[in-house]
Design a protein around this motif. Structure first.
Motif, PDB file in Angstrom:
ATOM      1  N   GLY A  25       0.826  -1.197   0.000  1.00 55.24           N
ATOM      2  CA  GLY A  25       0.000   0.000   0.000  1.00 55.24           C
ATOM      3  C   GLY A  25       0.860   1.247   0.000  1.00 55.24           C
ATOM      4  N   TYR A  26       0.280   2.376   0.415  1.00 54.43           N
ATOM      5  CA  TYR A  26       1.002   3.641   0.455  1.00 54.43           C
ATOM      6  C   TYR A  26       0.709   4.328   1.771  1.00 54.43           C
ATOM      7  CZ  TYR A  26       1.767   2.992  -4.508  1.00 54.43           C
ATOM      8  OH  TYR A  26       2.154   2.487  -5.718  1.00 54.43           O
ATOM      9  N   ASP A  27       1.743   4.863   2.389  1.00 49.82           N
ATOM     10  CA  ASP A  27       1.499   5.598   3.624  1.00 49.82           C
ATOM     11  C   ASP A  27       1.111   7.041   3.307  1.00 49.82           C
ATOM     12  OD1 ASP A  27       3.752   7.188   3.206  1.00 49.82           O
ATOM     13  OD2 ASP A  27       5.053   5.953   4.460  1.00 49.82           O
ATOM     14  N   GLN A  28       0.816   7.818   4.340  1.00 45.23           N
ATOM     15  CA  GLN A  28       0.350   9.186   4.147  1.00 45.23           C
ATOM     16  C   GLN A  28       1.396  10.221   4.546  1.00 45.23           C
ATOM     17  OE1 GLN A  28      -2.647   9.956   2.779  1.00 45.23           O
ATOM     18  NE2 GLN A  28      -2.908   7.773   2.395  1.00 45.23           N
ATOM     19  N   THR A  29       2.672   9.829   4.552  1.00 42.89           N
ATOM     20  CA  THR A  29       3.735  10.764   4.918  1.00 42.89           C
ATOM     21  C   THR A  29       3.745  11.953   3.968  1.00 42.89           C
ATOM     22  OG1 THR A  29       5.030   8.909   5.698  1.00 42.89           O
ATOM     23  CG2 THR A  29       6.183  10.996   5.387  1.00 42.89           C
ATOM     24  N   ARG A  30       3.742  13.170   4.500  1.00 44.12           N
ATOM     25  CA  ARG A  30       3.709  14.371   3.665  1.00 44.12           C
ATOM     26  C   ARG A  30       5.073  15.035   3.608  1.00 44.12           C
ATOM     27  NH1 ARG A  30      -1.229  18.294   4.897  1.00 44.12           N
ATOM     28  NH2 ARG A  30       0.544  19.669   4.695  1.00 44.12           N
ATOM     29  N   ALA A  31       5.309  15.681   2.466  1.00 44.18           N
ATOM     30  CA  ALA A  31       6.510  16.501   2.321  1.00 44.18           C
ATOM     31  C   ALA A  31       6.085  17.781   1.608  1.00 44.18           C
ATOM     32  CB  ALA A  31       7.582  15.771   1.523  1.00 44.18           C
ATOM     33  N   ASP A  32       5.900  18.859   2.356  1.00 44.52           N
ATOM     34  CA  ASP A  32       5.431  20.115   1.787  1.00 44.52           C
ATOM     35  C   ASP A  32       6.605  20.921   1.253  1.00 44.52           C
ATOM     36  OD1 ASP A  32       2.909  19.399   2.563  1.00 44.52           O
ATOM     37  OD2 ASP A  32       3.020  20.435   4.489  1.00 44.52           O
ATOM     38  N   PHE A  33       6.439  21.495   0.073  1.00 43.66           N
ATOM     39  CA  PHE A  33       7.543  22.100  -0.669  1.00 43.66           C
ATOM     40  C   PHE A  33       7.583  23.610  -0.492  1.00 43.66           C
ATOM     41  CE2 PHE A  33       6.974  18.025  -2.582  1.00 43.66           C
ATOM     42  CZ  PHE A  33       8.228  17.639  -3.009  1.00 43.66           C
ATOM     43  N   ASP A  34       8.788  24.128  -0.301  1.00 45.84           N
ATOM     44  CA  ASP A  34       9.002  25.580  -0.307  1.00 45.84           C
ATOM     45  C   ASP A  34       9.179  26.033  -1.751  1.00 45.84           C
ATOM     46  OD1 ASP A  34       8.959  25.950   2.478  1.00 45.84           O
ATOM     47  OD2 ASP A  34      10.999  25.195   2.613  1.00 45.84           O
ATOM     48  N   PHE A  35       8.538  27.149  -2.084  1.00 47.57           N
ATOM     49  CA  PHE A  35       8.526  27.638  -3.460  1.00 47.57           C
ATOM     50  C   PHE A  35       9.103  29.041  -3.509  1.00 47.57           C
ATOM     51  CE2 PHE A  35       6.710  29.870  -7.036  1.00 47.57           C
ATOM     52  CZ  PHE A  35       6.856  28.963  -8.062  1.00 47.57           C
ATOM     53  N   ASP A  36       9.814  29.341  -4.611  1.00 45.82           N
ATOM     54  CA  ASP A  36      10.415  30.667  -4.763  1.00 45.82           C
ATOM     55  C   ASP A  36      10.417  31.065  -6.238  1.00 45.82           C
ATOM     56  OD1 ASP A  36      12.182  32.958  -3.698  1.00 45.82           O
ATOM     57  OD2 ASP A  36      13.350  32.152  -5.357  1.00 45.82           O
ATOM     58  N   ARG A  37      10.100  32.341  -6.486  1.00 46.15           N
ATOM     59  CA  ARG A  37      10.226  32.875  -7.836  1.00 46.15           C
ATOM     60  C   ARG A  37      10.857  34.267  -7.823  1.00 46.15           C
ATOM     61  NH1 ARG A  37       5.438  32.115  -9.498  1.00 46.15           N
ATOM     62  NH2 ARG A  37       4.700  34.226  -9.084  1.00 46.15           N
ATOM     63  N   GLY A  38      11.455  34.679  -6.744  1.00 46.78           N
ATOM     64  CA  GLY A  38      12.122  35.974  -6.744  1.00 46.78           C
ATOM     65  C   GLY A  38      11.141  37.124  -6.657  1.00 46.78           C
ATOM     66  N   ALA A 413      13.293  32.949 -12.096  1.00 44.37           N
ATOM     67  CA  ALA A 413      13.117  31.506 -12.213  1.00 44.37           C
ATOM     68  C   ALA A 413      12.296  30.956 -11.051  1.00 44.37           C
ATOM     69  CB  ALA A 413      14.475  30.822 -12.260  1.00 44.37           C
ATOM     70  N   ASP A 414      11.578  29.873 -11.323  1.00 42.79           N
ATOM     71  CA  ASP A 414      10.836  29.161 -10.286  1.00 42.79           C
ATOM     72  C   ASP A 414      11.714  28.067  -9.685  1.00 42.79           C
ATOM     73  OD1 ASP A 414       8.040  30.232 -11.016  1.00 42.79           O
ATOM     74  OD2 ASP A 414       8.665  29.309 -12.896  1.00 42.79           O
ATOM     75  N   SER A 415      11.530  27.798  -8.417  1.00 41.58           N
ATOM     76  CA  SER A 415      12.166  26.626  -7.809  1.00 41.58           C
ATOM     77  C   SER A 415      11.252  26.067  -6.737  1.00 41.58           C
ATOM     78  CB  SER A 415      13.531  26.974  -7.218  1.00 41.58           C
ATOM     79  OG  SER A 415      13.380  27.856  -6.119  1.00 41.58           O
ATOM     80  N   CYS A 416      11.368  24.777  -6.490  1.00 34.54           N
ATOM     81  CA  CYS A 416      10.485  24.116  -5.551  1.00 34.54           C
ATOM     82  C   CYS A 416      11.259  23.004  -4.857  1.00 34.54           C
ATOM     83  CB  CYS A 416       9.284  23.538  -6.301  1.00 34.54           C
ATOM     84  SG  CYS A 416       7.976  22.899  -5.246  1.00 34.54           S
ATOM     85  N   SER A 417      11.370  23.072  -3.544  1.00 34.91           N
ATOM     86  CA  SER A 417      12.139  22.054  -2.818  1.00 34.91           C
ATOM     87  C   SER A 417      11.633  21.966  -1.385  1.00 34.91           C
ATOM     88  CB  SER A 417      13.632  22.396  -2.819  1.00 34.91           C
ATOM     89  OG  SER A 417      13.865  23.608  -2.127  1.00 34.91           O
ATOM     90  N   VAL A 418      12.009  20.895  -0.719  1.00 33.33           N
ATOM     91  CA  VAL A 418      11.680  20.726   0.685  1.00 33.33           C
ATOM     92  C   VAL A 418      12.918  20.218   1.405  1.00 33.33           C
ATOM     93  CG1 VAL A 418      10.747  18.407   0.275  1.00 33.33           C
ATOM     94  CG2 VAL A 418      10.151  19.622   2.372  1.00 33.33           C
ATOM     95  N   THR A 419      13.240  20.843   2.528  1.00 34.61           N
ATOM     96  CA  THR A 419      14.380  20.400   3.341  1.00 34.61           C
ATOM     97  C   THR A 419      13.851  19.710   4.601  1.00 34.61           C
ATOM     98  OG1 THR A 419      14.471  22.552   4.411  1.00 34.61           O
ATOM     99  CG2 THR A 419      15.880  22.224   2.496  1.00 34.61           C
ATOM    100  N   GLY A 420      14.759  19.038   5.308  1.00 31.06           N
ATOM    101  CA  GLY A 420      14.333  18.310   6.496  1.00 31.06           C
ATOM    102  C   GLY A 420      13.402  17.172   6.149  1.00 31.06           C
ATOM    103  N   ALA A 421      13.617  16.550   4.974  1.00 31.98           N
ATOM    104  CA  ALA A 421      12.728  15.487   4.497  1.00 31.98           C
ATOM    105  C   ALA A 421      13.393  14.126   4.540  1.00 31.98           C
ATOM    106  CB  ALA A 421      12.289  15.816   3.070  1.00 31.98           C
ATOM    107  N   SER A 422      14.374  13.978   5.419  1.00 34.03           N
ATOM    108  CA  SER A 422      15.116  12.716   5.448  1.00 34.03           C
ATOM    109  C   SER A 422      14.228  11.526   5.788  1.00 34.03           C
ATOM    110  CB  SER A 422      16.266  12.805   6.457  1.00 34.03           C
ATOM    111  OG  SER A 422      15.770  13.103   7.760  1.00 34.03           O
ATOM    112  N   ASP A 423      13.110  11.781   6.498  1.00 34.25           N
ATOM    113  CA  ASP A 423      12.231  10.677   6.874  1.00 34.25           C
ATOM    114  C   ASP A 423      11.427  10.135   5.704  1.00 34.25           C
ATOM    115  OD1 ASP A 423      10.865  13.112   6.816  1.00 34.25           O
ATOM    116  OD2 ASP A 423       9.282  12.352   8.129  1.00 34.25           O
ATOM    117  N   VAL A 424      11.355  10.884   4.601  1.00 36.00           N
ATOM    118  CA  VAL A 424      10.621  10.382   3.443  1.00 36.00           C
ATOM    119  C   VAL A 424      11.562   9.942   2.327  1.00 36.00           C
ATOM    120  CG1 VAL A 424       8.590  11.784   3.957  1.00 36.00           C
ATOM    121  CG2 VAL A 424      10.357  12.687   2.425  1.00 36.00           C
ATOM    122  N   ILE A 425      12.870   9.982   2.584  1.00 36.10           N
ATOM    123  CA  ILE A 425      13.860   9.563   1.593  1.00 36.10           C
ATOM    124  C   ILE A 425      14.518   8.277   2.079  1.00 36.10           C
ATOM    125  CG2 ILE A 425      15.986  10.191   0.388  1.00 36.10           C
ATOM    126  CD1 ILE A 425      15.273  13.129   0.988  1.00 36.10           C
ATOM    127  N   GLY A 426      14.592   7.277   1.217  1.00 33.71           N
ATOM    128  CA  GLY A 426      15.310   6.064   1.581  1.00 33.71           C
ATOM    129  C   GLY A 426      16.788   6.348   1.739  1.00 33.71           C
TER     130      GLY A 426
END
Length: 565
Positions: A25-38, A413-426
């Motif tokens: 199945g799939y768990d519900q772990t979330r990773a919300d992204f920080d967005f920037d466009r200057g 430019a647009d950018s989208c990333s999330v930090t502190g996401a080690s719990d959702v990365i193998g």
């Protein structure tokens, strides 16, 4: 869901976990992204109505508080009047002396093409006059609040008076460089700024905004009011039918056309141009009607500064009404030579808006060009134009409006990333999955999607650079896996990159592309990124329909199934 500076992941992250039926199945772990466009306002998107949506701003302060940042002369303003919107937010503008000019005024600083609008109703007087002092030719006009007609005036691009209800009208006046002040007069006759004591009219909700038309009113207070595609707001972009919304991430581009919508200011040869003649792809009446009176006549920009030996992409929106054999031309002013002619009939459908695109390269030594939209070689042409754009690059990006900035308008430019996401990365094994379409290569290294280690060069991702698509696992200074991937432009591909010490596998469209056996420890990543390399925005052209991180290495059979088209 999204707001300024944030993109929320509300769907399952895709991490595999057993379900209560003994399957995967799939768990519900979330990773919300920080967005920037200057810090700029040049970005647009296609909204859920299938229309171009821009940044909007009411450049007035206290736009409906006429006793604050506004000043009066031989006049008074009284609040609490019955308004056009069933409120008590209208104001009475009353002349306090006879045979004089009675007005309310606010200073302005808007350059380029701008539109002023205000709601007004007749009182004891039936004339309203607008006078906009500019650094060029002053713009002014009279409006009859009894008959709902425009009066005399000068130097305007467009003016309108539109009935609302209960005697109220919305008045607009469009012109160039509203960079000094705007005056609203009580007038006793068309063509005269004079009034008599006791002459009055009702006014409400003033607005100055960039562009050829007045849009929905935005209420400014001590700061200007803003709406639309705001700074740092993720752009959820839809197709022309207002469907299939997706996050739009683009590199920085500069729009070089100095008047991208005021087409009537271009050089016309046996051609007439009527501004604000039809509804444009923006959904407002700011498209320009072009009619030729001789075969082969043209509409052109005579001077646009460029870089030599550089690839540019030119785009414009056109709705052809009649005519065939339409051609365009790029001309090298520096070397007095043609760059190319091209025809674009095949891209058009009579009565439908189409965005025409053409890519070309400037010759050696070329620093200035002409851009021609030639009429048909054998028939007269009637068409509507909107949104011309010239940008450096081998592919087009979303439309950037330019209403008179000669040096060009730059979208950050647009950018989208999330930090502190080690719990959702193998951290010792996993899979990076990406599905989408590649439209153009990046000039420099471009991250499509993957995991990274903040402040280091460690990464597990897919990327583009120069002329290759690749998958890689990089641990500081050591490459654990790197493999290029062949593909076709503008064609959907599904990629899965499985990583585990000593056990790597790369799949594309159901087929194993490469495997690896490097046993070095996997890098411990702590951020997930789209189109972003440790804060440096990428520059590729791709459309991603799905991107997923799995926390464990799937089997090769599962990878084949996952990537099968």
């Amino acid at each position: 869901t999204y707001e300024a500076g944030k993109l929320y992941n509300v769907l399952p992250s895709g991490n595999r976990a057993p379900d209560n039926k003994g399957g995967a199945g799939y768990d519900q772990t979330r990773a919300d992204f920080d967005f920037d466009r200057g810090s700029n306002a040049a970005a647009t998107r296609i909204n859920s109505s299938g229309l171009i949506e821009k940044y909007r701003e009411n450049l007035f302060l206290q736009s409906n508080q006429f006793d604050t940042t506004w000043t009066t002369s031989a006049a008074s303003v009284t609040s609490g009047q019955s308004g056009y919107d069933s409120s008590s937010n209208a104001w009475l503008l009353n002349a306090s002396s006879s045979a004089t000019e009675s007005y309310v005024r606010q200073t302005t600083s808007a350059s380029g093409v701008n539109s002023f609008s205000i709601y007004a109703k007749a009182g004891t007087a039936d004339q309203l006059a607008l006078y906009i002092a500019t650094s060029g030719a002053d713009v002014y006009s009279w409006f009859d609040l009894t008959n709902g007609t425009t009066g005399s005036g000068a130097n305007h691009i467009n003016k309108t008076i539109t009935a609302i209800e209960n005697g109220w009208y919305r008045i607009t006046l469009t012109g160039l460089n509203y960079d000094q002040r705007v005056d609203v007069y009580v007038a006793n006759a068309n063509g005269s700024f004079l009034s008599n004591s006791g002459d009055n009219i009702y006014i409400q909700n003033a607005q100055v905004e960039t562009g050829l038309v007045a849009t929905d009113y935005l209420n400014s207070t001590s700061v200007t009011a803003k709406d639309g595609v705001l700074i740092d707001l993720p752009r959820i972009n839809y197709d022309a039918n207002g469907e299939n919304g997706s996050l739009l991430l683009e590199p920085s581009r500069q729009q070089l056309i100095p008047q991208s919508e005021y087409i009537a200011s271009w050089d016309l040869v046996y051609t007439t141009a009527t501004s604000n003649d039809a509804i444009s792809p923006e959904g407002v009446k700011n498209a320009t009607k072009i009619v030729t009176s001789q075969v082969g006549m043209d509409l052109k920009l005579t001077s646009v500064d460029v870089l030599a030996n550089t690839t540019y992409t030119y785009t414009f929106y056109i709705k052809l009404e009649s005519g065939t054999g339409l051609q365009g031309r790029f001309y090298d002013n520096t070397n007095s030579a043609n760059i190319e002619y091209y025809t674009y009939d095949s891209q058009l459908v009579v009565g439908e808006w189409k965005r025409v695109e053409r890519t070309f390269t400037t010759p050696v030594g070329c620093t200035n060009i002409q851009i021609w939209l030639l009429a048909a070689s054998s028939t007269l042409v009637t068409a509507h134009y909107f949104g011309a754009m010239l940008e450096a690059g081998s592919y087009s990006t979303s439309y950037i409006p330019n209403h008179g900035t000669s040096g060009g308008v730059t979208r950050a430019a647009d950018s989208c990333s999330v930090t502190g996401a080690s719990d959702v990365i193998g951290q010792t094994e996993g899979v990076v999955y990406w599905e989408g379409i590649i439209n153009g290569f990046a000039l420099t290294n471009c991250n499509l999607f993957g995991a990274q280690k903040s402040s280091t060069t460690s990464k597990i991702d897919f990327g583009l650079t120069d002329s290759i698509l690749y998958a890689q696992c990089y641990n500081g200074t050591t490459s654990l896996f790197f493999e290029t991937i062949t593909f076709d432009f503008n064609t959907t591909i599904k990629l899965a990159f499985a990583y585990k010490a000593g056990d790597y596998a790369l799949f594309k469209n159901g087929t194993l592309v490469a495997a690896g056996t490097n046993a070095t420890a996997i890098p411990a990543c702590d951020r997930v990124a789209f189109h972003d390399l440790w804060g440096a925005v990428s520059s590729g052209s791709e459309s991603a329909s799905q991107a997923t991180l799995f926390k464990e290495r799937l089997s090769n059979a599962e990878l084949a199934t996952l990537t099968t088209l």
